[in-house]
Write a protein that holds these residues in place. Structure first.
Motif, PDB file in Angstrom:
ATOM      1  N   LEU A   4       0.832  -1.202   0.000  1.00  0.00           N
ATOM      2  CA  LEU A   4       0.000   0.000   0.000  1.00  0.00           C
ATOM      3  C   LEU A   4       0.869   1.255   0.000  1.00  0.00           C
ATOM      4  N   VAL A   5       1.907   1.254   0.815  1.00  0.00           N
ATOM      5  CA  VAL A   5       2.807   2.410   0.878  1.00  0.00           C
ATOM      6  C   VAL A   5       3.521   2.600  -0.456  1.00  0.00           C
ATOM      7  N   GLN A   6       3.942   1.502  -1.066  1.00  0.00           N
ATOM      8  CA  GLN A   6       4.618   1.605  -2.363  1.00  0.00           C
ATOM      9  C   GLN A   6       3.663   2.144  -3.426  1.00  0.00           C
ATOM     10  N   ASN A  43      -8.401   7.691  -1.771  1.00  0.00           N
ATOM     11  CA  ASN A  43      -8.857   6.365  -1.360  1.00  0.00           C
ATOM     12  C   ASN A  43      -7.727   5.530  -0.763  1.00  0.00           C
ATOM     13  N   LEU A  44      -6.548   5.598  -1.362  1.00  0.00           N
ATOM     14  CA  LEU A  44      -5.415   4.838  -0.832  1.00  0.00           C
ATOM     15  C   LEU A  44      -4.986   5.353   0.535  1.00  0.00           C
ATOM     16  N   LEU A  45      -5.033   6.661   0.717  1.00  0.00           N
ATOM     17  CA  LEU A  45      -4.659   7.225   2.010  1.00  0.00           C
ATOM     18  C   LEU A  45      -5.666   6.845   3.095  1.00  0.00           C
ATOM     19  N   LYS A  46      -6.922   6.735   2.735  1.00  0.00           N
ATOM     20  CA  LYS A  46      -7.930   6.265   3.691  1.00  0.00           C
ATOM     21  C   LYS A  46      -7.653   4.815   4.077  1.00  0.00           C
ATOM     22  N   GLU A  47      -7.302   3.995   3.081  1.00  0.00           N
ATOM     23  CA  GLU A  47      -6.949   2.602   3.358  1.00  0.00           C
ATOM     24  C   GLU A  47      -5.735   2.528   4.271  1.00  0.00           C
ATOM     25  N   PHE A  48      -4.742   3.381   4.003  1.00  0.00           N
ATOM     26  CA  PHE A  48      -3.540   3.400   4.827  1.00  0.00           C
ATOM     27  C   PHE A  48      -3.877   3.760   6.265  1.00  0.00           C
ATOM     28  N   ARG A  49      -4.726   4.754   6.435  1.00  0.00           N
ATOM     29  CA  ARG A  49      -5.108   5.174   7.779  1.00  0.00           C
ATOM     30  C   ARG A  49      -5.770   4.017   8.524  1.00  0.00           C
ATOM     31  N   LYS A  50      -6.667   3.319   7.849  1.00  0.00           N
ATOM     32  CA  LYS A  50      -7.356   2.183   8.466  1.00  0.00           C
ATOM     33  C   LYS A  50      -6.355   1.087   8.854  1.00  0.00           C
TER      34      LYS A  50
END
Length: 58
Positions: A4-6, A43-50
């Motif tokens: 996800l970070v990549q 959307n990816l940043l929301k996933e990262f936060r979760k």
């Protein structure tokens, strides 16, 4: 989470390149790509936060 970070880093780089092309060269297509990338980044940043919150609970 590493994937996800990549993915976030790759999308950020693409966004920066396209946003710069629009701002500097006036490339309208690059602006469209930058806006699309921005929405995907949200959307990816929301996933990262979760994922980050779940990881912190461990």
């Amino acid at each position: 989470m590493e994937e996800l970070v990549q993915k976030i880093n790759e999308l950020s780089a693409a966004f920066a390149a396209d946003a710069s092309a629009q701002a500097v060269k006036g490339n309208k297509a690059a602006g469209l790509r930058a806006r699309k990338n921005a929405l995907e980044l949200i959307n990816l940043l929301k996933e990262f936060r979760k994922a980050s919150v779940e990881k912190a609970k461990e």
